[in-house]
Scaffold this active site. Structure first.
Site, PDB file in Angstrom:
ATOM      1  N   ASN A   1      -2.512   5.238 -10.486  1.00 36.54           N
ATOM      2  CA  ASN A   1      -2.889   4.262  -9.454  1.00 36.54           C
ATOM      3  C   ASN A   1      -2.326   4.733  -8.118  1.00 36.54           C
ATOM      4  O   ASN A   1      -1.292   5.393  -8.075  1.00 36.54           O
ATOM      5  CB  ASN A   1      -2.284   2.899  -9.817  1.00 36.54           C
TER       6      ASN A   1
ATOM      7  N   HIS B   1      -0.914   3.214  -4.497  1.00 39.92           N
ATOM      8  CA  HIS B   1      -0.442   1.973  -3.895  1.00 39.92           C
ATOM      9  C   HIS B   1       0.007   2.259  -2.457  1.00 39.92           C
ATOM     10  O   HIS B   1       0.732   3.229  -2.227  1.00 39.92           O
ATOM     11  CB  HIS B   1       0.728   1.409  -4.713  1.00 39.92           C
TER      12      HIS B   1
HETATM   13  C1  GRF Z   1      -5.903   1.736  -0.568  1.00 41.27           C
HETATM   14  O1  GRF Z   1      -5.040   1.367   0.468  1.00 41.27           O
HETATM   15  C2  GRF Z   1      -5.166   1.819  -1.877  1.00 41.27           C
HETATM   16  O2  GRF Z   1      -3.857   2.282  -1.741  1.00 41.27           O
HETATM   17  C3  GRF Z   1      -5.165   0.401  -2.331  1.00 41.27           C
HETATM   18  O3  GRF Z   1      -6.418  -0.097  -1.972  1.00 41.27           O
HETATM   19  C4  GRF Z   1      -6.925   0.649  -0.860  1.00 41.27           C
HETATM   20  C5  GRF Z   1      -8.246   1.201  -1.271  1.00 41.27           C
HETATM   21  O4  GRF Z   1      -8.901   1.855  -0.210  1.00 41.27           O
HETATM   22  N1  GRF Z   1      -4.831   0.315  -3.725  1.00 41.27           N
HETATM   23  P1  GRF Z   1     -10.226   2.681  -0.504  1.00 41.27           P
HETATM   24  O5  GRF Z   1     -11.166   1.757  -1.262  1.00 41.27           O
HETATM   25  O6  GRF Z   1      -9.850   3.875  -1.337  1.00 41.27           O
HETATM   26  O7  GRF Z   1     -10.784   3.069   0.816  1.00 41.27           O
END
Ligand code: GRF
Length: 202
Positions: free
Chosen positions: A107, A109
């Site tokens: 994942n 984050h």
């Molecule tokens: C990112 O900031 C990721 O860290 C978080 O959700 C956001 C997703 O952005 N879990 P994207 O859909 O990849 O543009």
């Protein structure tokens, strides 16, 4: 060559970073599937443009959480993937799924874990007055953003920052960190020892 599947719920810019880094040869893998809970997600457009199969497992289509989880599990198993990447997947996965794919689900984050886990990590960092934040790529375990850490990258937090400014600065680092972590996995260079992820030399 490893097979990777991505789970995303929205914009999919991290998914795009993976598509691009596979295309340019940095990640030695094939992206075999996008799984989404949101048929409207822009990530779906990105998958179509890249010729990647899409499976929609929409939460409202199921009578309860258990049957949604069962459908998601069978969609994931159907991918035959070596690695599952949660790239902005906005639902918490149940224990069965987490255990089933333990050690091969990661994942991203948008904070330096264990600080600011959960939702609105960038807003939390600003509200707390942190002077640095960043992003974390980690293996997924049963907890909320608690699994063994693979890579972290940091950015400064400025006093004038709003949530969007900080999120944008972190996102640049996410787009580097996630492909790097996926590449390390695909090169069999990650070894989990308890909470610690050892990065093996090439
Ligand atoms: C990112 O900031 C990721 O860290 C978080 O959700 C956001 C997703 O952005 N879990 P994207 O859909 O990849 O543009």
């Amino acid at each position: 060559m490893k097979r990777i599947a991505v789970l995303a719920s929205g914009r999919g810019s991290n998914f795009q970073a993976l598509i691009d880094r596979i295309a340019d040869g940095y990640i030695p893998a094939e992206c075999v599937r996008l799984i989404t809970d949101n048929p409207e997600a822009y990530a779906v457009e990105r998958a179509r443009a890249a010729g990647i199969l899409v499976t929609v497992v929409a939460y409202p289509a199921y009578p309860d959480k258990q049957s949604y989880e069962a459908a998601l599990l069978s969609a994931m198993e159907g991918c035959n993937a070596d690695l599952f990447v949660l790239a902005g997947y906005m639902r918490i996965l149940g224990e069965t799924i987490v255990r089933r794919f333990s050690g091969r689900m990661i994942n991203i984050h948008p904070a330096l874990l264990p600080s600011f886990s959960g939702l609105h990590a960038q807003r939390q960092a600003i509200a707390y007055g942190a002077k640095v934040s960043g992003c974390t790529v980690h293996f997924v375990d049963e907890g909320m953003d608690t699994g063994p850490i693979i890579i972290q990258r940091c950015v400064p937090v400025f006093e004038r920052d709003d949530e969007e400014m900080l999120a944008g600065r972190i996102l640049v680092e996410e787009h580097a960190a996630l492909p790097e972590a996926v590449r390390l996995f695909c090169e069999d260079r990650l070894m989990i020892k308890g909470r610690v992820v050892c990065i093996l030399p090439p």
